[in-house]
Design a protein around this motif. Structure first.
Motif, PDB file in Angstrom:
ATOM      1  N   CYS A 251       4.203 -12.416   4.549  1.00 34.13           N
ATOM      2  CA  CYS A 251       4.692 -12.847   5.861  1.00 34.13           C
ATOM      3  C   CYS A 251       5.871 -12.031   6.363  1.00 34.13           C
ATOM      4  CB  CYS A 251       5.048 -14.330   5.824  1.00 34.13           C
ATOM      5  SG  CYS A 251       6.334 -14.772   4.643  1.00 34.13           S
ATOM      6  N   GLY A 252       6.438 -11.159   5.509  1.00 31.57           N
ATOM      7  CA  GLY A 252       7.491 -10.269   5.984  1.00 31.57           C
ATOM      8  C   GLY A 252       7.028  -9.365   7.114  1.00 31.57           C
ATOM      9  N   LYS A 253       5.719  -9.161   7.228  1.00 32.07           N
ATOM     10  CA  LYS A 253       5.183  -8.281   8.266  1.00 32.07           C
ATOM     11  C   LYS A 253       5.425  -8.816   9.672  1.00 32.07           C
ATOM     12  CE  LYS A 253       0.481 -10.076   7.709  1.00 32.07           C
ATOM     13  NZ  LYS A 253       0.288 -10.098   6.247  1.00 32.07           N
ATOM     14  N   TYR A 254       5.644 -10.141   9.786  1.00 33.80           N
ATOM     15  CA  TYR A 254       5.868 -10.713  11.117  1.00 33.80           C
ATOM     16  C   TYR A 254       7.141 -10.184  11.759  1.00 33.80           C
ATOM     17  CZ  TYR A 254       2.024 -14.028  10.745  1.00 33.80           C
ATOM     18  OH  TYR A 254       0.775 -14.600  10.644  1.00 33.80           O
ATOM     19  N   ARG A 255       7.976  -9.529  10.971  1.00 35.07           N
ATOM     20  CA  ARG A 255       9.176  -8.914  11.531  1.00 35.07           C
ATOM     21  C   ARG A 255       8.844  -7.736  12.450  1.00 35.07           C
ATOM     22  NH1 ARG A 255      14.260 -11.454  10.994  1.00 35.07           N
ATOM     23  NH2 ARG A 255      13.905 -13.051   9.410  1.00 35.07           N
ATOM     24  N   PHE A 256       7.659  -7.141  12.255  1.00 32.02           N
ATOM     25  CA  PHE A 256       7.372  -5.925  13.040  1.00 32.02           C
ATOM     26  C   PHE A 256       5.895  -5.715  13.348  1.00 32.02           C
ATOM     27  CE2 PHE A 256       8.018  -4.984   8.504  1.00 32.02           C
ATOM     28  CZ  PHE A 256       6.775  -4.501   8.148  1.00 32.02           C
ATOM     29  N   ASN A 257       5.011  -6.645  12.975  1.00 28.40           N
ATOM     30  CA  ASN A 257       3.579  -6.333  13.085  1.00 28.40           C
ATOM     31  C   ASN A 257       3.029  -6.385  14.506  1.00 28.40           C
ATOM     32  OD1 ASN A 257       3.584  -9.153  13.329  1.00 28.40           O
ATOM     33  ND2 ASN A 257       1.704  -9.413  12.128  1.00 28.40           N
TER      34      ASN A 257
END
Length: 557
Positions: free
Chosen positions: A438-444
């Protein structure tokens, strides 16, 4: 409920990255965990250690432990993982079961070699009496314990909690590993054994990493066998008119059951959080009413779910305290729970009945109008990436792709995580970003374009898809005739809860070095253990994005 002293228990929890003051939660968990829940969870871990003291006898006799006992241990570990279960009654039920299992094993096994208090302790039946005893299970109960011993024991337990989450999902699809099942028991027994030295526990910690690799391989086999390999797929991240259900977490089987039961109802299904990568699986994206993904990472759920005209299902973590504005329309399942939240149980045949959710979603009516679609790309599992391995190798050798950055891991609410957004934005245009969890929601949702005809942002999947990252790295290492640390690859990892601990141990057990970890280092890692990790693996804390990128690229030359 009284305070900690009235419970006979001093709450102390430092298993997540956001623990109070970077040291430990002692009054109330940052996650919302009360002293009551903390005490019950500590006691549940204490109990499964006692169960393991007896169950290890079977393994020593080269027999596998009954799978119902293994499943109980796995579910107990998973229940205590951060942001999973906050329902006291559910914990009390598990605790009572734990005592029944322990007594049955004790009758079967008889005397054991390591009769610690975990094994001999008799749990009372009453919740208040349980809470009075909870102090014996506290992390800091033995104040004389060597801090390095405590650190390594807790690291192993947290690694097991992460493994249990993956093991649960694989088992739901009929996949498991006898090796991992045995390890739950041998590791839980080992952390009760005062004869084990720091060196013994370091070996056990690395073995925990090996078991994490094994379980994420099993889960990858499960997901790809049942739903086929993920392939690139565009996902709408804006809403459509009509009734809807949002499904969050990691469990693909729950999603499949929901999709089947909502066919022809007019209900749109949105994924949320770690369920986003499911859009890449052929066996799931074939359903036309799997309409898109709603919202961002787990820590935004309270404001995103506020007054929603639809229903939400939480299949795994991360669950936050539901606001009154949507508490009547959020449901839990599996080991997830919150007091007052409706729970969907599994039937004896393994199926679930989502009809109460479906009826309520239809009654609520859903969104009144469409918002213009905005698409993101998912589905870059190991099969999709490695099918283009030769073109990737050629692009690197020709200088069109300079470096790969794996920017992945858990997200969280604490300040400091903007680092990962800044890092992604600063990655040079001739570099590829791989991401998972879910760290990808910072930049996806940003547009990174392409490099050498390849999307610069490759979404590999959920946190358990760390196996895809490993498969990609090892295959490229073979292609470049080097080892994984000789690749033009840097790992920039964010951690929050115990699945990330399991993933980190998995990477270390495989020999990955120079991993950047943040936003902070785990509070449960003692200075001496940290020094060992630094000396052995060059594990380092993130600093600032610009300097870290420069260091990564300079080291790769």
């Amino acid at each position: 409920m009284g305070n900690n002293m009235e419970l006979g228990y001093e709450m102390f929890c430092y298993q997540c990255e956001q623990t109070a003051g970077g040291k430990g939660c002692t009054k109330l968990g940052v996650c919302g965990k009360t002293p009551e829940i903390a005490g019950l969870q500590d006691l549940l871990i204490f109990q499964i250690k006692g169960i393991s003291c007896y169950a290890k006898t079977f393994i020593e006799q080269e027999q596998h432990v009954d799978k119902s006992i293994v499943t109980f241990i796995e579910n107990a570990l998973f229940t205590t993982l951060t942001n999973v279960n906050f329902d006291a009654d559910a914990h009390v039920k598990l605790l009572r079961q734990s005592q029944e299992i322990k007594e049955t094993l004790k009758s079967s096994v008889g005397e054991i070699n390591n009769p610690t208090y975990h094994a001999t302790y008799k749990l009372p039946n009453d919740k208040n009496e349980m809470l009075k005893d909870a102090y014996i299970a506290g992390i800091m109960y033995d104040s004389s314990l060597d801090p390095d011993i405590r650190s390594l024991r807790q690291t192993v337990v947290y690694g097991l909690k992460g493994i249990s989450a993956y093991g649960h999902q694989a088992r739901e699809l009929g996949f498991y590993s006898d090796e991992v099942d045995d390890f739950y028991i041998t590791a839980l027994e080992a952390v009760t054994d005062d004869r084990l030295t720091v060196e013994d526990l370091i070996r056990l910690t690395m073995r925990t990493g090996e078991m994490a690799v094994e379980i994420i391989k099993q889960l990858d086999d499960a997901n790809t066998s049942v739903y086929d390999n993920p392939s690139p797929h565009t996902v709408n991240v804006n809403i459509k008119k009509g009734p809807f259900i949002i499904i969050s977490g990691h469990d693909l089987k729950d999603l499949e059951m929901l999709l089947k039961q909502t066919e022809g109802t007019g209900i749109n299904i949105y994924t949320h959080g770690e369920m986003l990568p499911s859009h890449g699986y052929a066996g799931l994206k074939k359903y036309p009413h799997l309409i898109g993904n709603f919202g961002g990472a787990w820590q935004d759920q309270q404001k995103e779910f506020d007054n929603l005209p639809g229903c939400i299902i939480m299949t795994t973590n991360c669950l936050m305290r539901p606001r009154d504005s949507y508490k009547d329309r959020i449901y839990s399942t599996n080991v997830v729970g919150w007091e007052g939240v409706k729970h969907i149980e599994k039937k004896s045949d393994g199926e679930k009945d989502f009809s109460p959710v479906i009826r309520q979603a239809l009654e609520l009516g859903g969104f009144k109008e469409d918002i213009e679609p905005h698409n993101i790309l998912v589905g870059f599992g190991h099969e999709a990436v490695l099918s283009n391995a030769q073109s990737i190798v050629d692009a690197v050798k020709s200088g069109h792709i300079r470096h790969f950055f794996l920017i992945g891991g858990c997200d969280g609410a604490r300040p400091g995580r903007n680092y990962y957004t800044e890092f992604a934005k600063l990655v040079p245009n001739d570099c590829i970003i791989m991401t998972l969890a879910c760290g990808k929601y910072r930049f996806n949702k940003l547009d990174f374009g392409e490099a050498a005809g390849i999307p610069r942002l490759l979404d590999i999947g959920q946190c358990n898809d760390a196996y895809s990252a490993v498969r990609i790295a090892t295959a490229l290492a073979d292609a470049f005739e080097t080892d994984i640390n000789g690749l033009p690859l840097s790992l920039i990892i964010s951690w929050y809860e115990q699945k990330a601990v399991a993933d980190l141990l998995a990477l270390l057990s495989l020999g990955f070095k120079n991993i950047y970890l943040g936003p902070t280092l785990p509070a449960f890692i003692s200075p001496n253990v940290l020094q060992y990790l630094t000396d052995t693996f060059n594990l380092r804390l993130i600093s600032n994005a610009e300097d870290d990128i420069k260091t990564c690229l300079r080291q790769a030359v």
